[in-house]
Design a protein around this motif. Structure first.
Motif, mmCIF file in Angstrom:
data_model
loop_
_atom_site.group_PDB
_atom_site.id
_atom_site.type_symbol
_atom_site.label_atom_id
_atom_site.label_comp_id
_atom_site.label_asym_id
_atom_site.label_seq_id
_atom_site.Cartn_x
_atom_site.Cartn_y
_atom_site.Cartn_z
ATOM 1 N N LYS A 41 -47.808 8.659 10.017
ATOM 2 C CA LYS A 41 -48.893 8.316 10.934
ATOM 3 C C LYS A 41 -50.132 9.161 10.662
ATOM 4 O O LYS A 41 -51.247 8.800 11.053
ATOM 5 C CB LYS A 41 -48.421 8.480 12.383
ATOM 6 N N ALA B 45 -43.526 18.916 6.337
ATOM 7 C CA ALA B 45 -42.738 18.057 7.244
ATOM 8 C C ALA B 45 -41.741 17.230 6.425
ATOM 9 O O ALA B 45 -40.575 17.077 6.811
ATOM 10 C CB ALA B 45 -43.675 17.144 8.038
ATOM 11 N N ARG C 256 -63.851 19.832 17.618
ATOM 12 C CA ARG C 256 -63.844 19.967 16.161
ATOM 13 C C ARG C 256 -65.090 19.286 15.563
ATOM 14 O O ARG C 256 -65.376 18.144 15.856
ATOM 15 C CB ARG C 256 -62.558 19.362 15.582
ATOM 16 N N LYS D 38 -47.829 25.820 22.028
ATOM 17 C CA LYS D 38 -48.026 24.432 22.472
ATOM 18 C C LYS D 38 -46.747 23.864 23.082
ATOM 19 O O LYS D 38 -46.756 23.264 24.154
ATOM 20 C CB LYS D 38 -48.445 23.605 21.233
ATOM 21 N N TYR E 96 -52.954 15.622 19.107
ATOM 22 C CA TYR E 96 -53.526 14.457 19.789
ATOM 23 C C TYR E 96 -52.712 13.212 19.483
ATOM 24 O O TYR E 96 -52.287 12.488 20.379
ATOM 25 C CB TYR E 96 -54.980 14.226 19.333
ATOM 26 N N VAL E 97 -52.477 12.985 18.193
ATOM 27 C CA VAL E 97 -51.818 11.738 17.794
ATOM 28 C C VAL E 97 -50.323 11.782 18.097
ATOM 29 O O VAL E 97 -49.776 10.849 18.688
ATOM 30 C CB VAL E 97 -52.080 11.470 16.296
HETATM 31 P P1 NAI Z 1 -53.689 18.077 15.627
HETATM 32 O O1 NAI Z 1 -54.222 19.212 14.847
HETATM 33 O O2 NAI Z 1 -54.133 17.865 17.035
HETATM 34 O O3 NAI Z 1 -52.094 18.136 15.638
HETATM 35 C C1 NAI Z 1 -51.306 18.356 14.515
HETATM 36 C C2 NAI Z 1 -50.088 19.149 14.950
HETATM 37 O O4 NAI Z 1 -49.165 19.228 13.885
HETATM 38 C C3 NAI Z 1 -50.411 20.578 15.359
HETATM 39 O O5 NAI Z 1 -49.972 20.823 16.677
HETATM 40 C C4 NAI Z 1 -49.635 21.432 14.351
HETATM 41 O O6 NAI Z 1 -49.155 22.654 14.886
HETATM 42 C C5 NAI Z 1 -48.517 20.491 13.971
HETATM 43 N N1 NAI Z 1 -47.839 20.786 12.715
HETATM 44 C C6 NAI Z 1 -48.376 21.150 11.530
HETATM 45 N N2 NAI Z 1 -47.420 21.286 10.599
HETATM 46 C C7 NAI Z 1 -46.241 20.999 11.204
HETATM 47 C C8 NAI Z 1 -44.878 20.944 10.765
HETATM 48 N N3 NAI Z 1 -44.545 21.189 9.495
HETATM 49 N N4 NAI Z 1 -43.936 20.636 11.673
HETATM 50 C C9 NAI Z 1 -44.265 20.368 12.946
HETATM 51 N N5 NAI Z 1 -45.524 20.400 13.411
HETATM 52 C C10 NAI Z 1 -46.503 20.693 12.553
HETATM 53 O O7 NAI Z 1 -53.993 16.782 14.755
HETATM 54 P P2 NAI Z 1 -54.273 15.283 15.268
HETATM 55 O O8 NAI Z 1 -55.664 15.163 15.741
HETATM 56 O O9 NAI Z 1 -53.154 14.862 16.136
HETATM 57 O O10 NAI Z 1 -54.186 14.502 13.892
HETATM 58 C C11 NAI Z 1 -52.949 14.270 13.230
HETATM 59 C C12 NAI Z 1 -53.187 13.265 12.121
HETATM 60 O O11 NAI Z 1 -53.590 12.011 12.694
HETATM 61 C C13 NAI Z 1 -54.305 13.639 11.152
HETATM 62 O O12 NAI Z 1 -53.979 13.190 9.886
HETATM 63 C C14 NAI Z 1 -55.511 12.880 11.700
HETATM 64 O O13 NAI Z 1 -56.464 12.615 10.704
HETATM 65 C C15 NAI Z 1 -54.861 11.602 12.175
HETATM 66 N N6 NAI Z 1 -55.571 10.914 13.237
HETATM 67 C C16 NAI Z 1 -56.169 11.607 14.245
HETATM 68 C C17 NAI Z 1 -56.835 10.935 15.260
HETATM 69 C C18 NAI Z 1 -57.512 11.679 16.350
HETATM 70 O O14 NAI Z 1 -58.297 11.055 17.072
HETATM 71 N N7 NAI Z 1 -57.278 12.970 16.537
HETATM 72 C C19 NAI Z 1 -56.900 9.461 15.281
HETATM 73 C C20 NAI Z 1 -56.186 8.840 14.203
HETATM 74 C C21 NAI Z 1 -55.573 9.548 13.216
#
Ligand code: NAI
Length: 441
Positions: A119, A102, A334, A35, A10-11
């Protein structure tokens, strides 16, 4: 600027796309090949208003690309964002394995001096851990490349993510390095109304600010839910109480809507992680523990209301459920309150007819895949046929002013149990519908 976005969820996807939109050269990388393949084929793996068009147009312009190959992604990049998940670990703390992995990749494959921007939402001290891991990897390859760690927490809201990113209330930049701060300002300049939007602080304060914001919002939700529960018992109407307190400018109306508990990918895990961080530093975050406790109970309140009416054994009963996503405007399920509700209803013998404008596919594939007796309906009215009651869980716009005549005509029973207080009791009475809402006796 040339930017790599590690993590295309998402982010990451929203952030990467918005930076591409303002003319940067962005490459999004993810370990999830499915993805990335979808994105390469022009399919957007999440629903977010406006995102699909923006992704497509920037791919076409050549500003945005996708890969699973981190080494390729880091070629000639001078800014690398970490936007991977930080899910709740078994003990409640944030699981940092994806962030640190990462970081390891960045140290292994960076090809020039790089600003590393965190981020992801991470506990205080993570910036330092990321710095150590990258430094270790660079030392292993005798590299003299320089890097700086910047904390840049994200405040976008799912369901309005692109608009939030394009017009942020604030952009927090956690760094004490003038050139890092200037680079971030330059990158965000096209999105800001005025320079005051930038809030500069040290890395630790930036890391904590993100948790504090989510904890504050979760606290407001649990607070009003507690007031709703008190209202029900004392015979008051929480809708009126809400107006009475929200009119105070010190309090305000936002985030004091009574409901069936907060869910989503952020509030539950972030409140838990902050409680955990506090206890690691010798402080019991009692208020936050209560916020979580109230929310846990609140997620069971709709099921309790159903059972108060229909009894604990729900065999032979059918319930129409409007809304599965944890909030409107997203297909994200979620920690959605709908999951707990359906678990209890089905567990006690009921059948479900569900409708959600966006989340049904993901519900069927992942979150509710273990439940047999759920029928997914084509539209909101189809879900009502032969149902003993309608339960509203997510306040999508299309549920806000439904045709009550149609509802009454299709339902077998006459109950609307509303987890989001969307309707007026007096109007429903006219249609012979019994209205059960939150915080009203
Ligand atoms: P998400 O689960 O939708 O996406 C995370 C992505 O990272 C996944 O596609 C995963 O396959 C990938 N990933 C994991 N390890 C990796 C690596 N080593 N190399 C490359 N890709 C990798 O998570 P989301 O919702 O985007 O959240 C990300 C961060 O942002 C979290 O810390 C969350 O708390 C924070 N956040 C989320 C918000 C939201 O509304 N979803 C808003 C603000 C912050």
């Amino acid at each position: 600027m040339k930017i790599a976005m590690i993590g295309t969820g998402y982010v990451g996807l929203v952030t990467g796309t918005c930076f591409a939109e303002t003319g940067n050269d962005v490459i999004c990388v993810d370990v999830n090949a499915e993805k990335i393949n979808k994105l390469k084929d022009g399919h957007i793996p999440i629903y977010e208003p406006g995102l699909a068009d923006m992704v497509k147009s920037n791919v076409k312009k050549g500003n945005l690309s996708f890969t699973t190959n981190i080494e390729e992604a880091l070629q000639k990049v001078n800014i690398c964002f970490i936007a991977v998940g930080t899910p709740m670990g078994e003990d409640g703390s944030a699981d940092l394995q994806y962030v640190l992995s990462a970081a390891r990749d960045i140290g292994r494959y960076m090809t020039q001096d790089t600003y590393v921007v965190d981020k992801s939402t991470v506990p205080v001290g993570t910036g330092e851990k990321v710095r150590q891991v990258i430094a270790e990897e660079l030392a292993k390859r005798n590299s003299k490349l320089q890097f700086d760690i910047i904390s840049n927490p994200e405040f976008l809201k799912e369901g309005n993510a692109c608009a939030d990113f394009m017009t942020p209330d604030r952009v927090i930049i956690g760094s004490e390095q003038p050139d890092s701060i200037e680079t971030m300002k330059e990158l965000y300049e096209p999105f800001i109304r005025s320079r005051e939007v930038f809030i500069i602080m040290d890395v630790k304060s930036a890391e904590l600010a993100k948790y504090a914001a989510n904890a504050m919002l979760a606290t407001k939700i649990s607070f009003i839910n507690e007031i709703a529960n008190i209202s029900e018992r004392v015979g008051a109407d929480v809708n009126k109480v809400r107006r009475g307190i929200g009119s105070d400018s010190r309090i305000g109306y936002s985030f004091i809507n009574p409901g069936c508990g907060y869910g989503g990918s952020c509030f539950p895990k972030d409140v838990q992680a902050l409680i955990k961080t506090s206890s690691e530093y010798g402080y019991e975050a009692e208020l936050l523990q209560s916020v979580e406790k109230v929310n846990y109970a609140q997620k069971h309140i709709l099921a309790q209301k159903v059972q108060n009416i229909f009894g604990s054994n729900l065999a032979g009963k059918t319930f129409a459920i409007w809304g599965l996503a944890f909030k409107p405007g997203t297909d994200d399920m979620r920690a959605a309150p709908s999951i707990e509700l359906i678990k209890t209803l089905v567990g006690n013998g009921a059948s479900i007819k569900a409708y959600d404008p966006k989340a049904m596919k993901i519900a069927q594939q992942y979150y509710l895949k273990d439940f047999d007796n759920i029928i997914y309906s084509k539209n909101k009215y189809d879900a009502l046929y032969e149902a003993d009651a309608l339960i509203l869980v997510t306040e999508w716009k299309e549920f806000q002013s439904p045709d009550f005549m149609e509802i009454k005509g299709r339902l077998k029973g006459n109950y609307i149990i509303d987890g989001r207080n969307q309707y007026k009791e007096k109007i429903l009475e006219k249609f012979g519908l019994a209205y059960i809402q939150m915080g009203v006796k």
